[in-house]
Write a protein that holds these residues in place. Structure first.
Motif, short mmCIF file in Angstrom:
data_model
loop_
_atom_site.label_atom_id
_atom_site.label_comp_id
_atom_site.label_asym_id
_atom_site.label_seq_id
_atom_site.Cartn_x
_atom_site.Cartn_y
_atom_site.Cartn_z
N ARG A 71 0.84 -1.21 0.00
CA ARG A 71 0.00 0.00 0.00
C ARG A 71 0.87 1.25 0.00
NH1 ARG A 71 -3.35 -2.70 4.08
NH2 ARG A 71 -2.23 -1.46 5.63
N ARG A 72 1.91 1.24 0.79
CA ARG A 72 2.78 2.40 0.91
C ARG A 72 3.50 2.71 -0.41
NH1 ARG A 72 7.04 1.04 5.03
NH2 ARG A 72 8.05 0.14 3.20
N ASP A 73 3.90 1.64 -1.12
CA ASP A 73 4.72 1.82 -2.32
C ASP A 73 3.92 1.99 -3.60
OD1 ASP A 73 6.92 1.56 -0.71
OD2 ASP A 73 7.32 -0.54 -1.24
N ARG A 74 2.72 1.42 -3.66
CA ARG A 74 2.02 1.34 -4.95
C ARG A 74 0.64 1.99 -4.97
NH1 ARG A 74 2.44 -4.85 -6.81
NH2 ARG A 74 1.41 -3.95 -8.64
N ILE A 75 0.17 2.48 -3.80
CA ILE A 75 -1.19 3.01 -3.71
C ILE A 75 -1.15 4.37 -3.02
CG2 ILE A 75 -3.45 2.66 -2.65
CD1 ILE A 75 -3.02 -0.35 -2.93
N GLU A 88 0.64 3.59 -8.46
CA GLU A 88 -0.07 3.09 -9.63
C GLU A 88 -1.55 3.47 -9.57
OE1 GLU A 88 0.69 -1.16 -9.95
OE2 GLU A 88 2.60 -0.80 -8.96
N VAL A 89 -2.11 3.46 -8.36
CA VAL A 89 -3.54 3.71 -8.17
C VAL A 89 -3.73 4.71 -7.04
CG1 VAL A 89 -5.81 2.66 -7.81
CG2 VAL A 89 -3.96 1.29 -8.79
N GLN A 136 -2.00 7.64 -14.08
CA GLN A 136 -2.39 6.93 -12.87
C GLN A 136 -3.86 6.54 -12.92
OE1 GLN A 136 -0.67 10.17 -10.70
NE2 GLN A 136 0.67 8.82 -9.54
N THR A 137 -4.19 5.49 -12.22
CA THR A 137 -5.56 5.00 -12.13
C THR A 137 -6.22 5.66 -10.93
OG1 THR A 137 -4.91 2.90 -13.12
CG2 THR A 137 -7.00 2.95 -11.93
N ILE A 138 -7.39 6.25 -11.14
CA ILE A 138 -8.11 6.92 -10.07
C ILE A 138 -9.43 6.18 -9.83
CG2 ILE A 138 -9.01 9.11 -9.21
CD1 ILE A 138 -6.05 9.26 -9.98
N VAL A 139 -9.69 5.84 -8.58
CA VAL A 139 -10.96 5.24 -8.18
C VAL A 139 -11.53 6.12 -7.06
CG1 VAL A 139 -12.16 3.19 -7.33
CG2 VAL A 139 -10.10 2.94 -8.75
#
Length: 263
Positions: free
Chosen positions: A89-93, A167-168, A199-202
């Motif tokens: 989570r820390r590195d990719r989100i 990434e997200v 980047q992917t946004i949700v």
């Protein structure tokens, strides 16, 4: 549900079910399968209690589903220990919430670079400067949160989410505490992250105007995906939500579902 043709999923939920409580538990998600393509912006909407935040939390690895799988790229989150999940989570989100969650004693610069320090990574001055400039706070980096407006504080939170180049980015009601102008600026920044950085946004939102900034709006009711809109307008979203609210309140247990293609 299909993703955009040729666009791989940044995040994918496969038959995700989440039940809160062990005896007579509440079903928050009921077998949801959905993908979020890389470099796309999806808004998630639905009536209160429809499972929006639960979907976000499961997709982001903040909550573990009762059954089913969540994949970040090719990584199945289900088999990870809490330590590995925290590192991922820390590195990719990145995360943006309605509550800005800034540390009041720290400056803008220190709040933005906090995720890097927690990860034991040295903050690259040029990169941090660029991110803070991108959110329009280049002249405020020495200020503390109490010296900023609500909109400026949320921009700090977005810069903090983006500084690790995730990434997200998951956003839970990011404009809920903001006035119209500040909300528009924040939504523009999220869309810019998608368009310029891929980047992917949700984003979970209750606001049709906010949802219209997304490429796609995903509708939930009773813990299930019940429809979507592509290239939405605020009026289209509002009409669908009006229909969905009535449908969710009035349909029988096994009644008809809201029609609409879903990926």
């Amino acid at each position: 549900m299909r993703q955009h043709q040729g666009v791989p999923d940044a995040v994918r939920l496969l038959s995700v079910r989440k039940v809160h409580g062990k005896q007579r538990g509440v079903v928050a998600l009921n077998g949801v399968t959905v993908g979020f393509g890389r470099g796309t912006f999806t808004a998630v909407m639905g009536p209160s209690g429809s499972g929006k935040s639960t979907l976000l939390h499961c997709a982001a690895g903040l909550d573990r589903p009762t059954s089913g799988s969540v994949l970040l790229g090719e990584q199945d989150l289900g088999g990870l220990s809490e330590i590995r999940l925290t590192t991922l989570r820390r590195d990719r989100i990145g995360f943006v919430f309605q509550a800005f969650n800034l540390l009041p004693a720290l400056t803008v610069w220190q709040n933005v670079t906090l995720p890097l320090r927690l990860a034991g990574r040295k903050a690259d001055r040029d990169t941090v400067t660029q991110v803070i400039d991108r959110v329009g706070l280049g002249d405020r980096h020495r200020h503390r949160p109490g010296e900023l407006s609500g909109g400026q504080q949320q921009r700090v939170a977005i810069a903090r989410a983006l500084v690790t180049q995730p990434e997200v980015v998951f956003a839970d009601e990011p404009t809920g505490a903001l006035d119209t102008r500040a909300a528009r600026e924040v939504l523009g920044l999220l869309r810019e992250a998608k368009e310029l950085a891929g980047q992917t946004i949700v984003m979970v939102t209750h606001d049709p105007v906010a949802a219209a900034y997304a490429d796609r709006v995903l509708f939930l009711a009773d813990g299930e995906v019940v429809g979507e809109l592509l290239e939405p307008t605020a009026d289209e979203v509002a009409r669908r939500m009006t229909h969905l609210g009535a449908w969710a309140d009035e349909r029988p247990q096994d009644g008809p579902r809201l029609t609409g293609s879903v990926r």
